[in-house]
Design a protein around this motif. Structure first.
Motif, mmCIF file in Angstrom:
data_model
loop_
_atom_site.group_PDB
_atom_site.id
_atom_site.type_symbol
_atom_site.label_atom_id
_atom_site.label_comp_id
_atom_site.label_asym_id
_atom_site.label_seq_id
_atom_site.Cartn_x
_atom_site.Cartn_y
_atom_site.Cartn_z
ATOM 1 N N ASP A 192 41.719 39.826 38.034
ATOM 2 C CA ASP A 192 40.684 40.790 38.425
ATOM 3 C C ASP A 192 39.391 40.066 38.804
ATOM 4 O O ASP A 192 38.704 40.460 39.753
ATOM 5 C CB ASP A 192 40.427 41.776 37.288
ATOM 6 N N ASN A 193 39.047 39.024 38.064
ATOM 7 C CA ASN A 193 37.860 38.231 38.368
ATOM 8 C C ASN A 193 37.996 37.584 39.742
ATOM 9 O O ASN A 193 37.050 37.534 40.536
ATOM 10 C CB ASN A 193 37.684 37.162 37.283
ATOM 11 N N PHE A 194 39.195 37.111 40.028
ATOM 12 C CA PHE A 194 39.474 36.460 41.306
ATOM 13 C C PHE A 194 39.301 37.456 42.453
ATOM 14 O O PHE A 194 38.649 37.152 43.466
ATOM 15 C CB PHE A 194 40.897 35.900 41.297
ATOM 16 N N VAL A 195 39.875 38.636 42.311
ATOM 17 C CA VAL A 195 39.787 39.649 43.369
ATOM 18 C C VAL A 195 38.332 40.051 43.609
ATOM 19 O O VAL A 195 37.901 40.272 44.751
ATOM 20 C CB VAL A 195 40.637 40.880 43.008
ATOM 21 N N HIS A 196 37.563 40.132 42.539
ATOM 22 C CA HIS A 196 36.170 40.584 42.653
ATOM 23 C C HIS A 196 35.265 39.536 43.299
ATOM 24 O O HIS A 196 34.367 39.873 44.078
ATOM 25 C CB HIS A 196 35.640 40.947 41.265
ATOM 26 N N HIS A 197 35.507 38.247 42.998
ATOM 27 C CA HIS A 197 34.539 37.216 43.389
ATOM 28 C C HIS A 197 35.035 36.222 44.436
ATOM 29 O O HIS A 197 34.219 35.606 45.123
ATOM 30 C CB HIS A 197 34.091 36.427 42.159
#
Length: 241
Positions: A192-197
């Motif tokens: 999720d962090n990857f998709v967001h940033h």
């Protein structure tokens, strides 16, 4: 934990994006004594990669389970990665452009000598590099004069002998498609962090990696080999997991 984002010049034509994190439950000022942590990410990653770790560190610090107070922490994008890749787009997409771990180290050095730091005698700086970011933090002392006291106290390397995750796709139909892809390869929080940033929307409505494969490979290409000149001034810790 709260954060502020800054843009810092690293050369005549490049900038980096850096985030400063502080505890939500402690008030600090420029002269507050304690540790200042500066993080460098690996190839294909981004400065927000460390946010789950930072939340845990500040929780421990607030319970006084750390050896000394953490004044603040900084995470810094490589100039070809994360938000910085968009800020530098017109430069880094030129055919002959190249940026290595050594150049990324210049961004950390620029932060260390910026106006955002207080008294070097009060704030003890620790550089922390993960995967290819390990070479970056080892290069950083080379930007300071060997005739002056080094404004860095410790270096921590996290999995320095392992590459950061590599993916066989650079573009997806949308964020949910990308999320499904990453959740098959990463733990849910990191995915999720990857998709967001780490992703940016294209003109056609798809999403792609902010860091191109070419720029990722350039960051992987340079290894540090000259530690001896700083070994008497720095404590070095290596963490493998």
């Amino acid at each position: 934990m709260f954060s502020e984002t800054y843009t810092i010049s690293t050369s005549q034509c490049l900038v980096t994006s850096a985030k400063r994190y502080r505890s939500s439950n402690r008030r600090v000022h420029a002269g507050t004594a304690g540790w200042v942590l500066i993080f460098a990410h690996g190839a294909g990653m981004f400065k927000e990669r460390f946010e789950p770790l930072l939340r845990r560190l500040f929780q421990l610090d607030e319970r006084k389970e750390c050896g000394a107070q953490i004044v603040e922490a900084w995470t810094v994008d490589a100039q070809t990665h994360g938000t910085a890749a968009e800020l530098n787009e017109s430069v880094i997409n030129q055919e002959n452009f190249r940026l290595t771990a050594f150049d990324y180290a210049g961004a950390l050095a620029a932060l260390r000598t910026s106006i955002f730091f207080g008294d070097a005698d009060m704030q003890r700086v620790v550089l922390i590099g993960e995967n290819e970011g390990s070479s970056t933090v080892l290069f950083t002392p080379d930007f300071f004069s060997p005739d002056d006291p080094l404004p860095i106290e410790n270096i921590i390397l996290i999995n320095p002998f392992s590459p950061s995750p590599q993916f066989d796709t650079e573009e997806w139909r949308g964020r949910e498609s990308a999320r499904a892809y990453f959740r098959k390869r990463l733990d849910p929080v990191m995915a999720d962090n990857f998709v967001h940033h780490a992703l940016v929307r294209t003109e056609t409505g798809t999403v792609r990696m902010r860091a191109s494969k070419r720029h990722q490979d350039q960051l992987r290409d340079t290894k540090y080999t000259n530690w001896s000149q700083w070994s008497s001034q720095l404590a070095l810790v290596c963490i493998l997991y």
